[in-house]
Scaffold this motif. Sequence first.
Motif, PDB file in Angstrom:
ATOM      1  N   GLU A   5      52.975  37.813  33.353  1.00  0.00           N
ATOM      2  CA  GLU A   5      54.162  37.044  33.720  1.00  0.00           C
ATOM      3  C   GLU A   5      54.126  36.681  35.200  1.00  0.00           C
ATOM      4  O   GLU A   5      54.484  35.571  35.579  1.00  0.00           O
ATOM      5  CB  GLU A   5      55.436  37.837  33.410  1.00  0.00           C
ATOM      6  CG  GLU A   5      55.707  38.022  31.937  1.00  0.00           C
ATOM      7  CD  GLU A   5      55.045  39.258  31.343  1.00  0.00           C
ATOM      8  OE1 GLU A   5      54.148  39.841  31.983  1.00  0.00           O
ATOM      9  OE2 GLU A   5      55.427  39.641  30.226  1.00  0.00           O
ATOM     10  N   VAL A  49      57.825  32.625  31.548  1.00  0.00           N
ATOM     11  CA  VAL A  49      57.791  33.246  30.221  1.00  0.00           C
ATOM     12  C   VAL A  49      58.465  32.342  29.190  1.00  0.00           C
ATOM     13  O   VAL A  49      57.972  32.183  28.072  1.00  0.00           O
ATOM     14  CB  VAL A  49      58.448  34.641  30.259  1.00  0.00           C
ATOM     15  CG1 VAL A  49      58.701  35.177  28.861  1.00  0.00           C
ATOM     16  CG2 VAL A  49      57.572  35.602  31.053  1.00  0.00           C
ATOM     17  N   ALA A  50      59.575  31.725  29.555  1.00  0.00           N
ATOM     18  CA  ALA A  50      60.269  30.822  28.627  1.00  0.00           C
ATOM     19  C   ALA A  50      59.370  29.651  28.236  1.00  0.00           C
ATOM     20  O   ALA A  50      59.298  29.269  27.063  1.00  0.00           O
ATOM     21  CB  ALA A  50      61.566  30.317  29.255  1.00  0.00           C
ATOM     22  N   LYS A  53      56.549  30.988  25.926  1.00  0.00           N
ATOM     23  CA  LYS A  53      57.036  31.252  24.570  1.00  0.00           C
ATOM     24  C   LYS A  53      57.220  29.964  23.790  1.00  0.00           C
ATOM     25  O   LYS A  53      56.847  29.875  22.616  1.00  0.00           O
ATOM     26  CB  LYS A  53      58.350  32.027  24.617  1.00  0.00           C
ATOM     27  CG  LYS A  53      58.196  33.482  24.937  1.00  0.00           C
ATOM     28  CD  LYS A  53      59.552  34.179  24.921  1.00  0.00           C
ATOM     29  CE  LYS A  53      59.433  35.653  25.224  1.00  0.00           C
ATOM     30  NZ  LYS A  53      60.755  36.315  25.232  1.00  0.00           N
ATOM     31  N   LYS A  54      57.804  28.968  24.421  1.00  0.00           N
ATOM     32  CA  LYS A  54      58.028  27.671  23.765  1.00  0.00           C
ATOM     33  C   LYS A  54      56.693  27.039  23.381  1.00  0.00           C
ATOM     34  O   LYS A  54      56.526  26.518  22.275  1.00  0.00           O
ATOM     35  CB  LYS A  54      58.826  26.756  24.701  1.00  0.00           C
ATOM     36  CG  LYS A  54      59.026  25.355  24.214  1.00  0.00           C
ATOM     37  CD  LYS A  54      60.105  25.280  23.175  1.00  0.00           C
ATOM     38  CE  LYS A  54      60.444  23.823  22.910  1.00  0.00           C
ATOM     39  NZ  LYS A  54      61.105  23.647  21.651  1.00  0.00           N
ATOM     40  N   VAL A  56      53.747  28.551  22.880  1.00  0.00           N
ATOM     41  CA  VAL A  56      53.110  29.316  21.804  1.00  0.00           C
ATOM     42  C   VAL A  56      53.787  29.024  20.476  1.00  0.00           C
ATOM     43  O   VAL A  56      53.120  28.829  19.455  1.00  0.00           O
ATOM     44  CB  VAL A  56      53.133  30.827  22.124  1.00  0.00           C
ATOM     45  CG1 VAL A  56      52.750  31.653  20.909  1.00  0.00           C
ATOM     46  CG2 VAL A  56      52.211  31.121  23.296  1.00  0.00           C
ATOM     47  N   LYS A  57      55.113  28.954  20.465  1.00  0.00           N
ATOM     48  CA  LYS A  57      55.841  28.663  19.225  1.00  0.00           C
ATOM     49  C   LYS A  57      55.460  27.298  18.675  1.00  0.00           C
ATOM     50  O   LYS A  57      55.172  27.150  17.489  1.00  0.00           O
ATOM     51  CB  LYS A  57      57.346  28.735  19.471  1.00  0.00           C
ATOM     52  CG  LYS A  57      58.175  28.485  18.231  1.00  0.00           C
ATOM     53  CD  LYS A  57      59.657  28.588  18.522  1.00  0.00           C
ATOM     54  CE  LYS A  57      60.459  28.290  17.277  1.00  0.00           C
ATOM     55  NZ  LYS A  57      61.894  28.327  17.525  1.00  0.00           N
TER      56      LYS A  57
END
Length: 77
Positions: A5, A49-50, A53-54, A56-57
């Motif tokens: 991170e 991190v946000a 995550k977005k 990767v999703k």
Amino acid sequence: MYSEELELAKIGYRAYGETTDFKNYQGLPMPNWEDLPEKIQIAWMAAAVAIAKKTVKEMSVSMAKTIVDDVVEILDK
């Protein structure tokens, strides 16, 4: 701190600086990462991190769709 991170946050901070001639939103010189208050470093980490995550999703959904499309194509043959 969390190393992954932290690295993502530093990458984001550096990218921001590169696009603003290393000036902050007030037009003042950006401090070095190490000189940022801990709360600001944590905010950059949260943003990084946000985004991760977005990303990767969305990649997961895209990959799943590709796999389903491939299976459907095989089954249609």
